[in-house]
Write a protein that holds these residues in place. Structure first.
Motif, short mmCIF file in Angstrom:
data_model
loop_
_atom_site.label_atom_id
_atom_site.label_comp_id
_atom_site.label_asym_id
_atom_site.label_seq_id
_atom_site.Cartn_x
_atom_site.Cartn_y
_atom_site.Cartn_z
N GLU A 64 -33.28 -14.41 5.21
CA GLU A 64 -32.17 -13.64 5.77
C GLU A 64 -30.86 -13.97 5.07
OE1 GLU A 64 -32.81 -14.99 9.70
OE2 GLU A 64 -34.25 -13.42 10.18
N LEU A 65 -30.66 -15.24 4.76
CA LEU A 65 -29.46 -15.65 4.04
C LEU A 65 -29.44 -15.06 2.63
CD1 LEU A 65 -26.85 -17.26 4.06
CD2 LEU A 65 -28.17 -19.30 3.50
N PHE A 66 -30.60 -15.05 1.96
CA PHE A 66 -30.68 -14.43 0.64
C PHE A 66 -30.32 -12.95 0.71
CE2 PHE A 66 -33.04 -12.04 -2.58
CZ PHE A 66 -32.54 -12.61 -3.73
N ASN A 67 -30.80 -12.25 1.74
CA ASN A 67 -30.49 -10.82 1.87
C ASN A 67 -29.00 -10.58 2.06
OD1 ASN A 67 -33.01 -9.64 1.46
ND2 ASN A 67 -33.63 -10.08 3.55
N ILE A 68 -28.32 -11.47 2.75
CA ILE A 68 -26.87 -11.35 2.90
C ILE A 68 -26.18 -11.59 1.57
CG2 ILE A 68 -24.82 -12.40 3.97
CD1 ILE A 68 -26.65 -12.91 6.45
N VAL A 69 -26.62 -12.61 0.84
CA VAL A 69 -26.04 -12.93 -0.46
C VAL A 69 -26.28 -11.79 -1.46
CG1 VAL A 69 -26.29 -14.48 -2.45
CG2 VAL A 69 -26.08 -15.42 -0.15
N ALA A 70 -27.42 -11.13 -1.33
CA ALA A 70 -27.77 -10.05 -2.26
C ALA A 70 -27.13 -8.71 -1.88
CB ALA A 70 -29.29 -9.90 -2.31
N ASP A 71 -26.27 -8.71 -0.87
CA ASP A 71 -25.62 -7.48 -0.41
C ASP A 71 -24.28 -7.31 -1.12
OD1 ASP A 71 -24.70 -5.29 0.96
OD2 ASP A 71 -24.62 -6.27 2.91
N PHE A 72 -24.20 -6.29 -1.98
CA PHE A 72 -22.97 -6.01 -2.70
C PHE A 72 -22.10 -4.98 -1.97
CE2 PHE A 72 -25.95 -7.39 -5.98
CZ PHE A 72 -25.19 -8.32 -6.67
N GLY A 73 -22.59 -4.43 -0.87
CA GLY A 73 -21.89 -3.37 -0.17
C GLY A 73 -20.47 -3.71 0.26
N PRO A 74 -20.26 -4.85 0.93
CA PRO A 74 -18.89 -5.18 1.34
C PRO A 74 -17.93 -5.33 0.15
CG PRO A 74 -20.46 -6.47 2.59
CD PRO A 74 -21.24 -5.77 1.51
N ALA A 75 -18.39 -5.95 -0.92
CA ALA A 75 -17.54 -6.11 -2.11
C ALA A 75 -17.21 -4.76 -2.72
CB ALA A 75 -18.21 -7.01 -3.13
N ALA A 76 -18.22 -3.88 -2.81
CA ALA A 76 -17.99 -2.55 -3.37
C ALA A 76 -17.02 -1.77 -2.50
CB ALA A 76 -19.31 -1.80 -3.50
N GLY A 77 -17.19 -1.88 -1.19
CA GLY A 77 -16.26 -1.19 -0.29
C GLY A 77 -14.82 -1.61 -0.51
N GLU A 78 -14.62 -2.89 -0.69
CA GLU A 78 -13.27 -3.41 -0.93
C GLU A 78 -12.76 -3.00 -2.31
OE1 GLU A 78 -11.00 -7.75 -0.92
OE2 GLU A 78 -13.15 -7.66 -0.45
N LEU A 79 -13.60 -3.08 -3.32
CA LEU A 79 -13.19 -2.73 -4.69
C LEU A 79 -12.87 -1.25 -4.84
CD1 LEU A 79 -15.69 -4.84 -6.80
CD2 LEU A 79 -13.21 -5.11 -6.75
N PHE A 80 -13.58 -0.39 -4.12
CA PHE A 80 -13.43 1.05 -4.30
C PHE A 80 -12.52 1.69 -3.26
CE2 PHE A 80 -18.07 0.81 -5.94
CZ PHE A 80 -17.63 0.19 -7.11
N ASP A 81 -11.81 0.90 -2.48
CA ASP A 81 -10.99 1.40 -1.39
C ASP A 81 -9.58 1.77 -1.86
OD1 ASP A 81 -10.19 2.12 1.16
OD2 ASP A 81 -9.70 0.07 1.75
N ALA A 82 -9.50 2.80 -2.69
CA ALA A 82 -8.22 3.29 -3.17
C ALA A 82 -8.41 4.74 -3.64
CB ALA A 82 -7.70 2.42 -4.31
N PRO A 83 -7.34 5.52 -3.65
CA PRO A 83 -7.44 6.87 -4.21
C PRO A 83 -7.82 6.80 -5.70
CG PRO A 83 -5.37 6.56 -3.02
CD PRO A 83 -6.01 5.22 -3.13
N LEU A 84 -8.51 7.82 -6.19
CA LEU A 84 -8.98 7.82 -7.57
C LEU A 84 -7.87 7.58 -8.58
CD1 LEU A 84 -11.69 10.64 -7.76
CD2 LEU A 84 -12.00 8.16 -7.78
N GLU A 85 -6.70 8.14 -8.33
CA GLU A 85 -5.61 8.01 -9.30
C GLU A 85 -5.07 6.57 -9.42
OE1 GLU A 85 -3.86 9.59 -5.44
OE2 GLU A 85 -5.57 10.13 -6.71
N MET A 86 -5.42 5.70 -8.47
CA MET A 86 -4.99 4.31 -8.52
C MET A 86 -6.16 3.33 -8.53
SD MET A 86 -1.74 4.38 -5.87
CE MET A 86 -2.72 4.82 -4.47
N LEU A 87 -7.37 3.85 -8.65
CA LEU A 87 -8.56 3.03 -8.47
C LEU A 87 -8.72 1.95 -9.53
CD1 LEU A 87 -11.02 2.49 -6.73
CD2 LEU A 87 -12.25 4.24 -8.06
N GLY A 88 -8.41 2.25 -10.79
CA GLY A 88 -8.56 1.25 -11.84
C GLY A 88 -7.72 0.01 -11.57
N ARG A 89 -6.48 0.23 -11.27
CA ARG A 89 -5.57 -0.88 -10.97
C ARG A 89 -6.03 -1.64 -9.72
NH1 ARG A 89 -1.01 -2.53 -12.75
NH2 ARG A 89 0.34 -3.80 -11.45
#
Length: 192
Positions: A64-89
């Protein structure tokens, strides 16, 4: 996975002294640096400075701990949480801040994992689904899958560079200054 499993949960709140964040950091290190079979709850607990029973209380079994560690969803949600015109920055600033604040890279474990073929395949599949496909869905244009793969490569490259040069010039710069230099290439891929 079904579409409902691909939704991105909100990041967990800060660790209120429970040891949860320390356990997750220790587990990420352990599963990245050693094959799954060599990782133990006791070893993770020792690295986190907590008791093995606390690890089990928070996360259950090693699987169960491995499955949590292998979950990239929360990181992706945080990284992609911006309008497209500002997403790179936004992606550069978020990645650098998260690395500095949490002492870990949100994506790089997919590259450094030393597990067996099944574990590496699981990490790659989850990365593809939760990072690359999630980004593809946000991008315009017929070549958006290719651009999403290249953006993911840029983010992994930035993480690898910051890991290799932990005390280098980039460590002395603000996340905003690094974004000034790095984000334009990402933004070009985002907007096509």
């Amino acid at each position: 996975m079904t579409g409902s499993q691909a939704t991105v949960p909100a990041p967990a709140p800060a660790d209120p002294g429970t040891g949860r964040d320390a356990i997750l950091r220790a587990a990420r290190r352990a599963f990245t640096l050693r094959p799954y079979a060599e990782v133990t709850i006791r070893g993770i607990a020792a690295d986190a400075g907590v008791s093995p029973s606390l690890v089990v209380k928070h996360f259950g079994r090693k699987e169960e701990l491995f499955n949590i560690v292998a979950d990239f969803g929360p990181a992706a949600g945080e990284l992609f949480d911006a309008p497209l015109e500002m997403l790179g920055r936004h992606m550069v600033v978020t990645l650098v801040r998260r690395r500095r604040e949490q002492q870990l890279d949100p994506l790089l474990r997919v590259v450094y994992s030393l597990g067996n073929q099944d574990e590496r395949s699981l990490l790659r599949d989850r990365f593809h689904e939760q990072v690359t496909e999630a980004l593809t869905a946000r991008l315009p244009g017929s070549d958006r899958t290719l651009r999403a793969e290249l953006i993911a490569g840029h983010l992994l490259g930035l993480g690898a560079t910051l890991s290799l040069h932990r005390e280098g010039a980039a460590s002395l710069e603000t996340p905003e200054r690094l974004a000034d230099l790095y984000a334009p290439a990402l933004q070009t891929l985002i907007t096509g």
